[in-house]
Write an enzyme that holds these catalytic residues in place. Structure first.
Site, mmCIF file in Angstrom:
data_model
loop_
_atom_site.group_PDB
_atom_site.id
_atom_site.type_symbol
_atom_site.label_atom_id
_atom_site.label_comp_id
_atom_site.label_asym_id
_atom_site.label_seq_id
_atom_site.Cartn_x
_atom_site.Cartn_y
_atom_site.Cartn_z
ATOM 1 N N LYS A 160 -14.323 3.840 -3.895
ATOM 2 C CA LYS A 160 -14.322 3.783 -5.370
ATOM 3 C C LYS A 160 -15.646 4.389 -5.842
ATOM 4 C CE LYS A 160 -13.570 0.462 -9.131
ATOM 5 N NZ LYS A 160 -12.543 1.139 -9.921
HETATM 6 C C1 LIG Z 1 -8.012 5.007 -9.702
HETATM 7 C C2 LIG Z 1 -7.732 3.556 -9.588
HETATM 8 N N1 LIG Z 1 -6.638 3.142 -8.922
HETATM 9 C C3 LIG Z 1 -6.336 1.844 -8.798
HETATM 10 C C4 LIG Z 1 -7.135 0.869 -9.367
HETATM 11 C C5 LIG Z 1 -6.776 -0.578 -9.221
HETATM 12 O O1 LIG Z 1 -7.675 -1.239 -8.378
HETATM 13 P P1 LIG Z 1 -8.025 -2.766 -8.581
HETATM 14 O O2 LIG Z 1 -6.738 -3.510 -8.710
HETATM 15 O O3 LIG Z 1 -8.759 -3.141 -7.351
HETATM 16 O O4 LIG Z 1 -8.856 -2.888 -9.804
HETATM 17 C C6 LIG Z 1 -8.284 1.242 -10.061
HETATM 18 C C7 LIG Z 1 -9.179 0.259 -10.649
HETATM 19 O O5 LIG Z 1 -10.180 -0.086 -10.079
HETATM 20 C C8 LIG Z 1 -8.596 2.610 -10.172
HETATM 21 O O6 LIG Z 1 -9.671 3.021 -10.853
#
Ligand SMILES: Cc1ncc(COP(=O)(O)O)c(C=O)c1O
Length: 314
Positions: A160
């Site tokens: 991330k």
């Molecule tokens: C590109 C992307 N995909 C998926 C998610 C979903 O991840 P999470 O449920 O861990 O927040 C996020 C958010 O963080 C994101 O930015």
């Protein structure tokens, strides 16, 4: 619009500092080269005080994201989880969004970055529903983006990292400027990948489908929660390649993410999804998700980390 209302304290490298002192130099490595990784975590109000949702998983992912980029954080997931608890308590918030950030700071200015200090910040502030107040009940109108998600072995989708959000910004800006609330991107093979900040789920004939991690999607922690809740209900979830057109013939589509929580999609490219309203499986999962996160049902999966708030700040 989620405005940023300052709180009192930010955690930096193990100590609390004032919100306005959490600054970096414009020549910090991260500014030119996007060398940062981060998390987004929600802390919900429960009858027993604030509780951070899946703090350990988020901190583990933060460390993993940094590891992919050879960044040494110097803190364990447990230490960061405890720091997040202290942060929420120090700011006296009953619910909030928590943003851990790890970045390469001020030092030599070249691509390498290995000689720049790694700095760790945790901030928190009040946050509302990400896709709008009406989104959770009414659903959102989304488009399929003309931008593809990151190709494999270019920018790693499992990290991330801030750099990945340049792709997300293109998807989001295109969606908003065309009158949609969110965009869903396809991977480079043309199959469904993810939203600009959410994982995607499709319901067809009572079964749930979601793209695999190999479709350039983030390993979402809400995605995992959805899969566990579906299993609790005996609803089948399959991770499989999803062709674009499946979005147009699905009975239900929903987005899952920390910010968007579980948000129904009511149309894709102006084609109504099912009846054009929130579907029954989405509603069932949403209800269970919020009941657990808000402490209204037993925390059977051990998702909540309680925050001890001093009497003086209540
Ligand atoms: C590109 C992307 N995909 C998926 C998610 C979903 O991840 P999470 O449920 O861990 O927040 C996020 C958010 O963080 C994101 O930015």
């Amino acid at each position: 619009m989620n405005s940023l209302v300052p709180t009192e304290k930010i955690w930096r490298n193990g100590a609390f500092i004032a919100w306005e002192d959490a600054r970096i130099h414009v020549l910090s490595h991260v500014v030119s080269y996007a060398s940062s990784v981060f998390e987004g975590i929600r802390c919900y109000e429960t009858p027993n005080g604030p509780a951070i949702f899946r703090a350990d998983r988020h901190m583990r992912r933060l460390i993993d994201s940094a590891r992919i980029y050879r960044m040494e954080i110097g803190w364990t997931a447990a230490q960061l989880r405890d720091a997040a608890r202290e942060l929420v308590a120090a700011n006296g918030l009953s619910s909030c969004y928590i943003r851990p950030i790890v970045l390469r700071g001020y030092g030599p200015l070249g691509v390498y970055g290995g000689d720049n200090p790694v700095e760790v910040f945790l901030a928190c502030w009040k946050w509302d529903a990400y896709l709008g107040e009406d989104a959770l009940a009414q659903g959102v109108d989304v488009c399929v983006s003309s931008w593809n998600r990151l190709a494999p072995n270019t920018l790693p989708a499992l990290s991330k990292s801030s750099a990945n959000y340049m792709s997300s910004q293109l998807i989001k800006m295109e969606a908003i400027s065309n009158g949609y609330r969110e965009g869903i991107a396809l991977d480079v093979a043309g199959n469904v990948s993810e939203g600009s900040g959410e994982n995607v789920f499709v319901v067809r004939d009572g079964r749930i489908l979601t793209p695999p991690l190999g479709a350039s999607a983030l390993e979402g922690i809400t995605r995992d929660a959805v899969m566990q809740l579906a299993a609790d209900f005996g609803i089948s979830v399959t991770e499989t390649q999803i062709p674009r057109e499946m979005l147009y013939i699905a009975d239900e589509v929903f987005l899952a993410g920390t910010a968007a929580e579980i948000s129904p999609v009511r149309s894709v490219d102006r084609i109504p999804v099912g009846s054009g309203a929130r579907g029954p499986i989405t509603e069932k999962l949403q209800r269970e998700f919020f009941s657990i996160a808000r402490g209204l049902r037993p925390d059977r999966h051990g998702w909540l980390t309680a925050v001890e708030v001093c009497e003086s700040v209540l």
